[in-house]
Design an enzyme around this catalytic site. Structure first.
Site, PDB file in Angstrom:
ATOM      1  N   GLU A 258     -14.676 -14.570   8.754  1.00 34.82           N
ATOM      2  CA  GLU A 258     -15.997 -15.083   8.597  1.00 34.82           C
ATOM      3  C   GLU A 258     -16.841 -14.305   8.475  1.00 34.82           C
ATOM      4  OE1 GLU A 258     -16.403 -18.678  11.199  1.00 34.82           O
ATOM      5  OE2 GLU A 258     -14.280 -18.885  10.873  1.00 34.82           O
ATOM      6  N   HIS A 281     -17.163 -23.142   7.998  1.00 30.18           N
ATOM      7  CA  HIS A 281     -17.020 -23.583   9.516  1.00 30.18           C
ATOM      8  C   HIS A 281     -18.525 -24.551   9.872  1.00 30.18           C
ATOM      9  CE1 HIS A 281     -16.489 -21.070  13.719  1.00 30.18           C
ATOM     10  NE2 HIS A 281     -16.837 -22.914  13.448  1.00 30.18           N
TER      11      HIS A 281
END
Length: 399
Positions: A258, A281
């Site tokens: 990420e 997220h």
């Protein structure tokens, strides 16, 4: 005492710690290992979210780091064993964002069942596609929850309120809530449920636990959600089963890799697939959840600094301390072997210390003794405590 807060932790944490007398520095993004070691110079307390990795090397380089607050649920980004070995106490927020994650999961289940993302994209492209084909109510359909912890169990309750039939699988024997049905194996759940939602923790054993074999076992045209950990799912296998049509839709909020901060580029093999919801997220990213996380974890850091309380710590024994320190409070983290408390008390007695009260708690390899004295700590007793073979960390709080 200096505190460093990373990754856009809610401003209420900064306010609470500043009000408690700490010097607080904030940074918006995550830091890599070298950057973190540099940033931690002179810092005694660190606040992070999910991106910053606190490794053994970081802890070795900064032994003055007393506490880490993980302003999230998971703590797999911190080497907990190394932190305990260095006397660094770690706290997290195991309950604060539960409702936010559950609400996102339910929203995504409904969105996929009704093909809302497809309908939305079509209208933005100027295409009017008013059709019931492939759209379903969630009422009466089956939901399989993998991992029946705080989030999984609350999702169970909310899904049942929507009229869904809930089954769950957990490696631990968890009590079912409502009418939820416990499955004896993951295979049983996959073969009997139309929607599967993952809510497992970040332990190493869960890495890659959901791959091609698990997707193949799922019922044809089922829905899949992962809102827990990115490394749990084989995304290549998920893509193959989405393209083949075996999986009718997927919602993914977490990824193996990420970006470190908002605005950084993001690339995934799931991009561009129909009826696939990708979110950055944000399962726990509501104002309510982030406020409560900021309030809760900053409170744990404040209390540990001021009183030595370790209630709800994830890596050292828990000692609840409701009262403020008296004249002198000794915090002694040590190896959990027989006779340590006797040796501590012998040193205090030899120094002429007068003990007002004492608490001891043990957990695995470690013990944590909190001793309140009337008056000051005599002579060289603190140094002699540090020199005990079993000592990990000694801290003295004075009024």
């Amino acid at each position: 005492m200096k505190v460093l807060l990373l990754e856009n932790i809610h401003e209420c944490a900064t306010a609470a710690l500043t009000d408690a007398g700490f010097e607080v520095e904030t940074r918006s993004g995550a830091l890599d290992e070298a950057e973190l070691i540099t940033a931690l110079e002179g810092v005694e307390m660190l606040g992070i979210r999910s991106k910053t990795q606190v490794t053994r090397e970081v802890l070795q380089a900064r032994p003055e780091l007393r506490a880490i607050g993980a302003f999230c649920i998971g703590t797999n980004q911190v080497d907990l064993d190394a932190a305990a070995a260095h006397g660094t106490v770690v706290f997290n927020a195991p309950f604060s964002n539960t409702r936010s994650v559950v609400e996102l999961a339910m929203a995504e289940i409904i969105a996929m069942a009704r093909h809302l993302t497809d309908k939305n994209s079509a209208l933005h492209a100027g295409v009017w596609d008013k059709s019931a084909k492939g759209a379903h109510e969630v009422r009466g359909r089956s939901l399989g929850i993998v991992g029946y912890g705080n989030i999984g169990s609350q999702l169970s309750v909310i899904a049942e309120a929507f009229g869904m039939h809930v089954s769950y699988y957990d490696v631990d024997d968890k009590l079912p809530l409502g009418n939820a049905r416990r499955c004896d194996s993951l295979e049983e759940l996959l073969e009997t449920c139309e929607t599967v939602s993952l809510h497992v923790d970040g332990r190493d054993g869960n890495a890659g636990v959901f791959g091609a074999e698990q997707f193949a076992r799922m019922r044809p045209r089922s829905l899949f959600l992962n809102l827990c950990r990115g490394f749990v799912v084989d995304l290549e296998a998920l893509r193959e089963h989405l393209v083949s049509g075996h999986i009718a839709g997927a919602a993914v909020d977490v990824f193996p890799e990420e970006p470190k901060k908002a605005g950084d580029p993001f690339v995934s093999i799931l991009q561009g697939l129909p009826n696939v919801i990708l979110t950055p997220h944000v399962g726990g990213s509501t104002e309510e959840a982030q406020y409560d996380i900021g309030r809760y974890v900053s409170g744990k850091l404040r209390d540990y600094a001021h009183t030595g309380a370790t209630t709800m710590s994830v890596n050292v024994p828990s000692v609840a301390l409701t009262q403020s320190p008296g004249d002198t409070r000794i915090l002694h983290l040590h190896r959990n072997v027989p006779g340590v408390l006797a040796r501590v008390n012998t040193l205090l007695s030899e120094g002429g210390a007068n003990i007002d009260s004492q608490q001891l708690s043990t957990r695995g390899e470690y013990g944590y003794a909190v001793t309140d004295l009337a008056g000051s700590l005599p002579g060289d007793v603190e140094q002699r405590l540090r020199e005990l073979d079993e000592t990990v960390e000694v801290r003295v709080i004075t009024s």
